[in-house]
Enzyme design. Structure first.
Site, PDB file in Angstrom:
ATOM      1  N   ILE A 156      33.302 100.262  73.245  1.00 32.59           N
ATOM      2  CA  ILE A 156      33.354 101.675  73.634  1.00 32.59           C
ATOM      3  C   ILE A 156      32.798 102.542  72.503  1.00 32.59           C
ATOM      4  O   ILE A 156      31.997 103.453  72.734  1.00 32.59           O
ATOM      5  CB  ILE A 156      34.794 102.073  74.025  1.00 32.59           C
ATOM      6  CG1 ILE A 156      35.223 101.288  75.273  1.00 32.59           C
ATOM      7  CG2 ILE A 156      34.917 103.590  74.255  1.00 32.59           C
ATOM      8  CD1 ILE A 156      36.692 101.383  75.636  1.00 32.59           C
ATOM      9  N   ALA A 235      41.403 106.457  72.926  1.00 31.96           N
ATOM     10  CA  ALA A 235      41.955 105.097  72.841  1.00 31.96           C
ATOM     11  C   ALA A 235      43.418 105.032  73.289  1.00 31.96           C
ATOM     12  O   ALA A 235      43.700 104.736  74.454  1.00 31.96           O
ATOM     13  CB  ALA A 235      41.774 104.574  71.431  1.00 31.96           C
ATOM     14  N   ARG A 236      44.332 105.342  72.382  1.00 33.42           N
ATOM     15  CA  ARG A 236      45.755 105.333  72.710  1.00 33.42           C
ATOM     16  C   ARG A 236      46.486 106.366  71.863  1.00 33.42           C
ATOM     17  O   ARG A 236      46.183 106.546  70.671  1.00 33.42           O
ATOM     18  CB  ARG A 236      46.382 103.960  72.424  1.00 33.42           C
ATOM     19  CG  ARG A 236      46.069 102.889  73.450  1.00 33.42           C
ATOM     20  CD  ARG A 236      46.728 103.167  74.808  1.00 33.42           C
ATOM     21  NE  ARG A 236      46.493 102.108  75.755  1.00 33.42           N
ATOM     22  CZ  ARG A 236      45.475 102.051  76.622  1.00 33.42           C
ATOM     23  NH1 ARG A 236      44.574 103.015  76.643  1.00 33.42           N
ATOM     24  NH2 ARG A 236      45.369 101.048  77.465  1.00 33.42           N
ATOM     25  N   ASP A 260      42.647 112.359  75.509  1.00 39.69           N
ATOM     26  CA  ASP A 260      42.796 111.803  76.859  1.00 39.69           C
ATOM     27  C   ASP A 260      44.045 110.929  76.938  1.00 39.69           C
ATOM     28  O   ASP A 260      44.455 110.532  78.014  1.00 39.69           O
ATOM     29  CB  ASP A 260      41.547 110.968  77.199  1.00 39.69           C
ATOM     30  CG  ASP A 260      41.548 110.473  78.654  1.00 39.69           C
ATOM     31  OD1 ASP A 260      41.891 111.276  79.547  1.00 39.69           O
ATOM     32  OD2 ASP A 260      41.213 109.302  78.897  1.00 39.69           O
ATOM     33  N   GLU A 265      53.181 109.035  77.494  1.00 38.43           N
ATOM     34  CA  GLU A 265      52.544 109.634  78.673  1.00 38.43           C
ATOM     35  C   GLU A 265      53.485 109.575  79.872  1.00 38.43           C
ATOM     36  O   GLU A 265      54.216 108.602  80.000  1.00 38.43           O
ATOM     37  CB  GLU A 265      51.255 108.866  79.029  1.00 38.43           C
ATOM     38  CG  GLU A 265      50.210 109.018  77.953  1.00 38.43           C
ATOM     39  CD  GLU A 265      48.923 108.236  78.256  1.00 38.43           C
ATOM     40  OE1 GLU A 265      48.798 107.680  79.364  1.00 38.43           O
ATOM     41  OE2 GLU A 265      48.064 108.178  77.377  1.00 38.43           O
ATOM     42  N   HIS A 283      44.547 111.008  80.806  1.00 44.21           N
ATOM     43  CA  HIS A 283      44.189 109.581  80.718  1.00 44.21           C
ATOM     44  C   HIS A 283      43.193 109.174  81.824  1.00 44.21           C
ATOM     45  O   HIS A 283      43.504 108.365  82.693  1.00 44.21           O
ATOM     46  CB  HIS A 283      45.441 108.693  80.779  1.00 44.21           C
ATOM     47  CG  HIS A 283      45.216 107.344  80.136  1.00 44.21           C
ATOM     48  ND1 HIS A 283      46.190 106.662  79.436  1.00 44.21           N
ATOM     49  CD2 HIS A 283      44.108 106.545  80.083  1.00 44.21           C
ATOM     50  CE1 HIS A 283      45.696 105.512  79.005  1.00 44.21           C
ATOM     51  NE2 HIS A 283      44.436 105.427  79.391  1.00 44.21           N
ATOM     52  N   GLY A 285      40.059 107.903  81.130  1.00 46.68           N
ATOM     53  CA  GLY A 285      38.990 107.077  80.555  1.00 46.68           C
ATOM     54  C   GLY A 285      38.238 106.210  81.557  1.00 46.68           C
ATOM     55  O   GLY A 285      37.022 106.273  81.659  1.00 46.68           O
ATOM     56  N   SER A 286      38.966 105.395  82.303  1.00 43.15           N
ATOM     57  CA  SER A 286      38.285 104.438  83.191  1.00 43.15           C
ATOM     58  C   SER A 286      38.282 104.898  84.646  1.00 43.15           C
ATOM     59  O   SER A 286      37.971 104.116  85.553  1.00 43.15           O
ATOM     60  CB  SER A 286      38.966 103.074  83.077  1.00 43.15           C
ATOM     61  OG  SER A 286      40.314 103.172  83.481  1.00 43.15           O
TER      62      SER A 286
HETATM   63  C1  GLV Z   1      42.570 102.338  79.711  1.00 42.82           C
HETATM   64  O1  GLV Z   1      43.072 103.168  79.032  1.00 42.82           O
HETATM   65  C2  GLV Z   1      42.481 100.967  79.353  1.00 42.82           C
HETATM   66  O2  GLV Z   1      42.955 100.537  78.286  1.00 42.82           O
HETATM   67  O3  GLV Z   1      41.938 100.205  80.159  1.00 42.82           O
END
Ligand code: GLV
Length: 317
Positions: A156, A235-236, A260, A265, A283, A285-286
């Site tokens: 990423i 990321a986290r 994000d 959360e 969140h 991201g994906s």
């Molecule tokens: C999303 O945050 C993932 O880790 O896939």
């Protein structure tokens, strides 16, 4: 046929695939299972397909039935799973790398743009028709020529670097090890956090959440940045000490943040909500259809691969 529990609702295409390959227990109401419900539902199952909302800590893992051989996480991150506890019980943990890198890098760039160009303030003003154009209205930070620090130059991080390069940013990074020149594409390696942060006009956090990366952005490290830097996190949440970042934002040491992901959360630290220079997303991201289908397919295939071969290339413990 192997029996699996899928803890959260997936897109229909993915649930159909899972039901063809396994005796799959689906969660059609998308209920967030408590620990006891999850344990109850895994009785007699061979595998469990978890999501990042499932807290698979040591206690939960130790209560899983002996029949469970695989925890297949529907995510590339696996900070929600105690890998060691799973290993001790002989349970393989797998993740879904690569398939979500493009979608997540897009959100990584959105965070950078949103934070630097004051998108939160702009959206609020535009929605309320409460703005008047002027030469100095909502002046933000232009990306051209600024230095982007990437913390964690994995798949990423490298994709974010590629897009950022096309925006004229100069790429610096810190990683566990230096990449080959071919992967670096001119990015400048820093062997310490301090060295990376001190040249980061903008930071993009792209590393996994582990014991080593927990609270990497903290009271001490936030001081390493140039005054007026921007911090973004795709990321986290566990990688950021919220109080330290909020304090740095409030005193304008840090100009803006783009986030994000969060600790705990969906309950964000309220300090983020009070600060206008924080650009926040839930969140995402994906979150594109193709990516979510590809992730679910991979999570399902990971279970299949494990039962067919006794191993899985996406095993992370
Ligand atoms: C999303 O945050 C993932 O880790 O896939």
């Amino acid at each position: 046929m192997k029996k699996i529990l899928i803890t959260r609702r997936l897109l229909k295409e993915s649930e159909d695939k899972a039901s063809k390959m396994f005796d799959a227990n689906l969660n059609s109401n998308d209920e967030l299972y408590s620990q006891s419900k999850l344990i109850e539902l895994t009785q007699g199952c061979d595998a469990v397909l978890t999501s990042l909302t499932d807290k698979m800590d040591e206690e939960t893992i130790n209560k899983l039935p002996d029949s469970i051989k695989v925890i297949s996480n529907f995510a590339v991150g696996f900070g929600n799973i105690d890998l060691e506890a799973a290993k001790k019980r002989g349970i393989a943990v797998t993740n879904t790398p690569e398939v979500l890198s493009d979608a997540t890098a897009e959100i990584g760039i959105l965070l950078i743009l949103g934070a630097c160009r004051r998108a939160s303030e702009g959206i609020e003003a535009a929605r309320e028709s409460n703005w008047k154009w002027s030469a100095d209205y909502l002046i933000g930070k232009q990306l051209t020529g600024t230095r982007l620090g990437i913390l964690g130059m994995g798949r990423i991080g490298q994709k974010i670097a590629n897009i950022a390069r096309s925006l004229g940013m100069i790429i610096h990074y810190h990683n566990r090890s230096k990449l080959s020149e071919d992967k670096e594409q001119g990015a400048i390696y820093h062997d310490s956090l301090k060295s990376l942060f001190s040249v980061s006009d903008v930071l993009s956090i792209c590393c996994p959440a582990t014991k080593e990366t927990e609270n990497m952005i903290n009271k001490e490290t936030v001081e390493y940045f140039p005054k007026g830097a921007v911090i973004t996190n795709v990321a986290r949440g566990d990688i950021v000490d919220d109080e330290a970042l909020i304090d740095a934002l409030n005193r304008r040491k840090i100009y803006a943040a783009g986030l994000d992901v969060y600790k705990n959360e969906p309950n964000l630290n309220p300090g983020y909500l009070k600060n206008k220079s924080v650009f926040i997303l839930p969140h995402l991201g994906s979150a594109t259809k193709d990516t979510r289908i590809a992730m679910a397919n991979l999570a399902i295939d990971n279970i299949n691969e494990f039962f067919e071969t006794g191993n899985c290339k996406n095993k992370v413990n």
